[in-house]
Enzyme design. Structure first.
Site: not given
Ligand code: GLA
Length: 707
Positions: A346, A456-457, A459, A526
């Site tokens: 990010d 590819w996230d 969130n 995470d």
């Molecule tokens: C999520 C992902 C992390 C990271 C953050 C970046 O939490 O799981 O590994 O990429 O976003 O904002």
């Protein structure tokens, strides 16, 4: 060999997988009903227990709520319906009428049975699909619904399949629960009488539950016993209802979606449910997991034969603070460590300096990347690594040019709060224009910058899932969103055959067989604390193979937990999956860099076993004793043992680890020490891996068969 057989006198269908049988028939009411799911049977044997359902013993009972192949809302049925429809005239009941069947070979080594039905009155068609494979005991099931009438039909529940277990005196349910940064915690409890609902209402697979179950009669162990399990290939909301009926039967139904929203099925429209895959297995939970791993490699992953590279990810090292010079410096250090894929996380685009802004503006930030991404991509390639990038295509920050321009692109209800989570809103991927926009910038980004890999996230969970333009029927958003997500990923892959993708949703919020069928690996959590990770990985691996499980070595004290464990222990835990490095390499000492490089090299020598071997969990992470897992090459020529011990209480009896999956006649040499062991001794009496004294002791033992 997989075979589909039919006995025309009794109407029994028998599906045979290499080691198991599944049987069903259409009963006198026209409903498809279950007969058997378990060890292999012949067609003659199945006939022995074909009976018509007994009349209910009282006027309060009705049809048993377990035992139909797809229990409908209709007639005297009072269990959780797998299929619940509302016709335009307000009728809710569905009445089965068989219209035919088809058997075909969708691919060499596979066979498929389709049972066709319609409602007795309305032209709503229901097709039950069953697919078996020569090389797996997993049976894939799904349902196709088609509205051939002139009026819309509301699908209030459209599960993929329902499954029935044979009668046992007791039942036990295994599944995973969790939350962000504590995903896939394995639970194994007596199945209560009544209905147990496992679900996600978040629009994603979720961190809180994962769409699979294992059931046993309360007597299975890691190595012995009968286990019935099933996993849903779907990345949106889902629901599995497991039942234990008052008369002691057990079964479950599973499908996409949660209660409340309904799917509109207009005239001429068809809806195909996701696949719900089921597995009966003898040999305990370990054998069930190995069968799921093998199935995922053989029938789910797009590139199962590949060895996944060692990756570096910048997130824990830099947070949002990325720029060309810093990334180049990290990349140089990563390359020296033996990393093969460098991923910038990010912070590289738009006004993204924190969680507060920038999502949606997918243009390299000019102040940080004045020449765009090309100079970094070229440098990473020059260093001999592949180049990967973090993206979160389904999201928008309210503080972004995209949102200022297209405020209606987000999921919302008119005049209602647009709830922000992590300061972001969810783009309505169910809208074709939004999905096209995402596909457009993604394919350009990948093509223009020589990107080899995307993380590819996704969130945040979905809330206020409204689609105001759509009016009545806007609930379709829950399913169409996921279909469009799949479509964008599929097209991107087709455009760029070299592209590999990691599925991520704030860690393990989107891990399932649906997303894994179009990605290459997943980010399970995470939480990168190796101590916590052992349990997370233990739960993840119940269904999903190590070949898909990304695992990074990060810095200590761990950013999330504050815990410090030795570098070697962190490596040994991450070596149980697809090894990655996520520490700030600019702060690693020369000694740490040298130790790290040695461990990366060691992983490369054994990763074919981790990623393509069969996994045996020798000891679960349940107490202070060592947890251990073992990977064996398909031909038995090599094995790797990974051992992790948190603490070593004084006076605890020593616990040799009995190895599994080895040819008893063979002898194995330990690669590091040269010690030779006979397989019988390793299997029956075990080995005591050499662990350094003190807490956080770990070992990787590589044994190679002596010719
Ligand atoms: C999520 C992902 C992390 C990271 C953050 C970046 O939490 O799981 O590994 O990429 O976003 O904002």
């Amino acid at each position: 060999m997989s075979v589909i057989a039919f006995a025309s006198d009794t109407g029994v269908w028998l599906l045979s997988t290499p080691r198991t049988s599944y049987a069903l028939r259409i009963d006198a009411t026209g409903a498809p009903c279950h007969l058997a799911w378990g060890p292999a049977l012949t067609l003659e044997e199945v006939q022995e227990f074909v009976t018509e359902p007994a009349p209910p013993p009282s006027s309060f009972e009705g049809r048993p709520s377990v035992g139909d192949e797809l229990p409908v809302d209709g007639g005297p049925r009072y269990g959780p319906p797998s299929l619940q429809v509302r016709f335009a005239d307000g009728t809710r009941a569905f009445e089965w009428q068989a219209t035919g069947h088809r058997v075909h070979e969708p691919a060499p080594g596979s066979a498929e049975l389709v049972l066709d039905f319609r409602d007795r009155l309305h032209p709503l068609r229901v097709a039950l699909h069953y697919r078996v494979h020569d090389d797996s005991d997993v049976i894939e099931r799904w349902t196709v619904l088609r509205n051939d009438g002139d009026a819309p039909v509301a699908l209030q529940r459209a599960d993929s399949a329902a499954w029935t277990l044979p009668f046992r005196e007791d039942y036990r349910l295994s599944h995973v629960t969790g939350q962000w940064s504590a995903e896939t915690q394995l639970r194994r409890d007596v199945l209560p009488f009544g209905e147990t609902v496992l679900t996600s209402r978040r629009g994603i697979t979720s961190h809180h539950a994962n769409p699979w179950v294992m059931l046993d009669a309360g007597d299975a162990t890691e190595d012995h016993g009968q286990v019935w399990s099933a996993a849903l290939a779907w990345s949106g909301s889902w629901r599995i209802t497991v039942q234990r009926t008052p008369d002691g039967r057990a079964g479950f139904t599973a499908g996409a979606g949660h209660e409340g929203p309904y799917l509109p099925l207009g005239p001429g429209q068809e809806y195909t449910t996701p696949v719900h895959a089921g597995l009966y297995c003898e040999g305990g939970f370990g054998a069930a997991s190995r069968a799921w791993h093998a199935y995922t490699l053989a029938h789910v992953l797009p590139h199962p034969q590949e060895i996944r590279p060692v990756l570096y990810n910048s997130w824990e090292a830099t947070g949002f603070d990325v720029d060309e010079a810093g990334q180049k410096a990290l990349a140089a250090r990563a390359a020296a460590l033996g990393v093969e894929l460098y991923v910038m996380d990010d912070g590289w685009f738009g006004a993204r300096r924190s969680e507060a802004a920038g999502l949606g503006d997918w243009v390299p930030a000019p102040d940080r990347f004045p020449g765009g991404l090309a100079p970094l991509a070229e440098e990473v390639h020059r260093l001999g690594m592949r180049f990967g990038l973090w993206v979160e295509p389904e999201m928008v920050s309210p503080d972004s040019d995209l949102y200022r321009k297209q405020p209606d692109w987000v999921l919302h209800f008119p005049h209602r709060t647009r709830t922000e989570l992590r300061n972001q809103l969810v783009l309505n991927f169910a809208r074709r224009d939004v999905a096209e926009w995402a596909y457009g910038w993604l394919t350009r980004l990948v093509g223009d910058h020589g990107i080899d890999f995307l993380k590819w996230d996704m969130n945040r969970a979905i809330s206020e899932a409204g689609w105001p333009d759509r009016g009545e029927g806007a609930d379709e958003v829950w399913t169409t969103y996921v279909h469009h997500l799949y479509d964008v990923v599929d097209r991107l892959r087709a455009d760029h055959p070299h592209l590999r993708i990691e599925a991520c949703s704030g860690g393990g919020g989107r891990v399932d067989l649906g997303i894994l069928s179009r990605t290459d690996q997943a980010w399970p959590s995470d939480n990168t604390d190796a101590a916590d990770r052992v349990a997370i990985q233990h739960g993840y691996g119940q269904i999903y193979p190590a070949r898909t499980m990304a695992a990074w070595v990060t810095d200590v004290p761990n950013q999330l937990t504050g815990r410090s464990v030795p570098l070697r222990f962190r490596f040994h835990v991450a070596m149980a999956g697809v090894l990655g490095i996520g520490g700030d390499l600019s702060h690693w000492s020369d000694a740490e860099l040298a130790e790290g490089a040695g461990l990366v090299a060691e992983y490369k020598r054994v990763r074919h076993l981790v990623q393509h071997g069969t996994q045996h969990r020798l000891r679960a992470p349940v107490d202070d004793g060592p947890a251990a897992t073992q990977y064996v090459a398909a031909d038995g020529s090599e094995t790797l043992l990974l051992v992790w011990q948190r603490t070593s209480p004084h006076g605890r009896p020593s616990r040799p680890l009995r190895l599994a999956g080895l040819d008893p006649a063979a002898r194995y040499r330990e690669a590091r020490t040269g010690t030779v062991y006979s397989a019988t001794v390793l299997r029956e009496y075990g080995m005591q891996p050499e662990l350094p004294p003190g807490d956080w002791a770990s070992a990787a033992v590589h044994l190679i068969r002596v010719p």
